[in-house]
Design a protein around this motif. Structure first.
Motif, PDB file in Angstrom:
ATOM      1  N   TRP A 194       0.814  -1.215   0.000  1.00 35.77           N
ATOM      2  CA  TRP A 194       0.000   0.000   0.000  1.00 35.77           C
ATOM      3  C   TRP A 194       0.847   1.264   0.000  1.00 35.77           C
ATOM      4  O   TRP A 194       0.428   2.300  -0.509  1.00 35.77           O
ATOM      5  N   ARG A 195       2.054   1.194   0.553  1.00 33.83           N
ATOM      6  CA  ARG A 195       2.909   2.378   0.620  1.00 33.83           C
ATOM      7  C   ARG A 195       3.190   2.969  -0.752  1.00 33.83           C
ATOM      8  O   ARG A 195       3.380   4.179  -0.893  1.00 33.83           O
ATOM      9  N   LYS A 196       3.164   2.142  -1.787  1.00 31.66           N
ATOM     10  CA  LYS A 196       3.429   2.634  -3.143  1.00 31.66           C
ATOM     11  C   LYS A 196       2.288   3.512  -3.650  1.00 31.66           C
ATOM     12  O   LYS A 196       2.491   4.336  -4.544  1.00 31.66           O
ATOM     13  N   LEU A 197       1.086   3.297  -3.108  1.00 31.51           N
ATOM     14  CA  LEU A 197      -0.093   4.037  -3.562  1.00 31.51           C
ATOM     15  C   LEU A 197      -0.746   4.804  -2.411  1.00 31.51           C
ATOM     16  O   LEU A 197      -1.939   5.098  -2.468  1.00 31.51           O
ATOM     17  N   ALA A 198       0.037   5.114  -1.388  1.00 30.61           N
ATOM     18  CA  ALA A 198      -0.538   5.692  -0.174  1.00 30.61           C
ATOM     19  C   ALA A 198      -1.197   7.037  -0.435  1.00 30.61           C
ATOM     20  O   ALA A 198      -2.331   7.287  -0.007  1.00 30.61           O
ATOM     21  N   ILE A 199      -0.517   7.932  -1.140  1.00 29.41           N
ATOM     22  CA  ILE A 199      -1.051   9.284  -1.338  1.00 29.41           C
ATOM     23  C   ILE A 199      -2.323   9.264  -2.185  1.00 29.41           C
ATOM     24  O   ILE A 199      -3.344   9.849  -1.785  1.00 29.41           O
ATOM     25  N   PRO A 200      -2.342   8.596  -3.359  1.00 29.38           N
ATOM     26  CA  PRO A 200      -3.605   8.533  -4.115  1.00 29.38           C
ATOM     27  C   PRO A 200      -4.724   7.860  -3.339  1.00 29.38           C
ATOM     28  O   PRO A 200      -5.894   8.257  -3.449  1.00 29.38           O
ATOM     29  N   SER A 201      -4.375   6.861  -2.544  1.00 30.33           N
ATOM     30  CA  SER A 201      -5.389   6.162  -1.762  1.00 30.33           C
ATOM     31  C   SER A 201      -6.002   7.076  -0.713  1.00 30.33           C
ATOM     32  O   SER A 201      -7.226   7.109  -0.537  1.00 30.33           O
ATOM     33  N   LEU A 202      -5.161   7.838  -0.020  1.00 23.56           N
ATOM     34  CA  LEU A 202      -5.678   8.750   1.001  1.00 23.56           C
ATOM     35  C   LEU A 202      -6.522   9.852   0.383  1.00 23.56           C
ATOM     36  O   LEU A 202      -7.581  10.213   0.908  1.00 23.56           O
ATOM     37  N   ILE A 203      -6.065  10.388  -0.747  1.00 22.27           N
ATOM     38  CA  ILE A 203      -6.836  11.444  -1.406  1.00 22.27           C
ATOM     39  C   ILE A 203      -8.205  10.927  -1.820  1.00 22.27           C
ATOM     40  O   ILE A 203      -9.226  11.594  -1.625  1.00 22.27           O
ATOM     41  N   GLY A 204      -8.233   9.716  -2.365  1.00 26.50           N
ATOM     42  CA  GLY A 204      -9.506   9.146  -2.783  1.00 26.50           C
ATOM     43  C   GLY A 204     -10.447   8.888  -1.619  1.00 26.50           C
ATOM     44  O   GLY A 204     -11.662   9.059  -1.737  1.00 26.50           O
ATOM     45  N   ASN A 205      -9.886   8.492  -0.476  1.00 27.87           N
ATOM     46  CA  ASN A 205     -10.726   8.162   0.678  1.00 27.87           C
ATOM     47  C   ASN A 205     -11.261   9.387   1.403  1.00 27.87           C
ATOM     48  O   ASN A 205     -12.345   9.337   1.985  1.00 27.87           O
TER      49      ASN A 205
END
Length: 276
Positions: free
Chosen positions: A37-48
């Motif tokens: 998940w660390r590889k996609l952490a920023i897009p994931s947080l923005i989406g959530n």
């Protein structure tokens, strides 16, 4: 005779519902999900956090200007505070549910990651526990980010927000357990539409997130009182108001029962799926 009895369908079905067989081997599975998940952490947080913030701004400030104050347990509070305390619970529900549904299903069924993990000395029970805790952990990131935004907007500055944060951790775990039931039953991604359409969406509007439960008919209100999101909001909203929740033990007990029962059912159904 005993070997025949133990191999019968009835005995096999009963063994699926045996108590969880847990060890610390869930931790490497959890850590594996974290590293990926660390590889996609920023897009994931923005989406959530984008969706709940849109709800908060659009309804909190837009509709809040029309609604004004809302009465909660005899106390008048701004509508944006009313909405914020409910929407953060909804965000914990959504974040945990999405992770325990789409991401867990991808690892279980599409990518066959679970099969690869269980080639190591890791049992299915440990994998399910790791997925449950990981989904709850994802909800922590989302709710923490939203709480910081609310602090920045000056919606609430009470120290009781720290206690609300711990409650939201439990809310995320509760909904991750519920979502894992549907994950175990799903044959494809389309199956999750039933969960969102028939369970989550009605619960969003019946749990006091957007308007007080007093506005609902008596029968609907009686049913809504036992929904997990309703009890989560009942615990969190008074803390946002710098008050202690009334009957907090009852609301907490409802969430604990949902968590334990849902986890047991999800584990049993997942065992049955992997046995088939």
């Amino acid at each position: 005779m005993s070997s025949l009895a133990s191999s019968s369908p009835v005995a096999a079905m009963r063994s699926v519902w045996r108590p969880p067989e847990l060890s610390m081997r869930w931790w490497p599975v959890f850590l594996r999900n974290l590293l990926v998940w660390r590889k996609l952490a920023i897009p994931s947080l923005i989406g959530n956090i984008a969706e709940p913030l849109i709800w908060l701004v659009a309804f909190g400030y837009g509709m809040g200007a029309l609604v004004g104050d809302v009465q909660v347990d005899g106390t008048h509070i701004p509508y944006i505070l009313f909405l914020a305390s409910g929407s953060v619970c909804m965000s914990a529900m959504n974040a945990a549910s999405f992770e325990a549904l789409y991401s867990a299903f991808s690892r279980m069924h599409v990518q066959k990651t679970w099969d690869g993990i269980m080639n190591a000395p890791v049992g299915l029970d440990d994998v399910v526990l790791a997925e449950m805790l990981w989904a709850g952990f994802k909800a922590i990131f989302t709710t923490t980010a939203i709480l910081f935004v609310m602090l920045g907007l000056g919606i609430s500055h009470t120290p009781k927000l720290f206690i609300a944060w711990f409650v939201l951790v439990g809310v995320g775990i509760t909904f991750s357990c519920i979502a894992l039931i549907f994950n175990a039953l799903a044959k494809g991604y389309d199956f999750f539409t039933y969960y969102f359409t028939l369970f989550m969406t009605p619960m969003m509007f019946l749990s006091g997130v957007f308007f007080p439960l007093d506005q609902l008919p008596g029968v609907v209100r009686a049913v809504a009182a036992w929904l997990p999101l309703t009890n989560a909001v009942a615990l969190v909203r008074p803390l946002f108001m710098d008050q202690w929740p009334l009957d907090w033990w009852r609301h907490a007990l409802v969430l604990v029962v949902y968590t334990v029962v849902a986890y047991w059912v999800a584990l049993g159904l997942t065992r049955r799926r992997f046995r088939a």
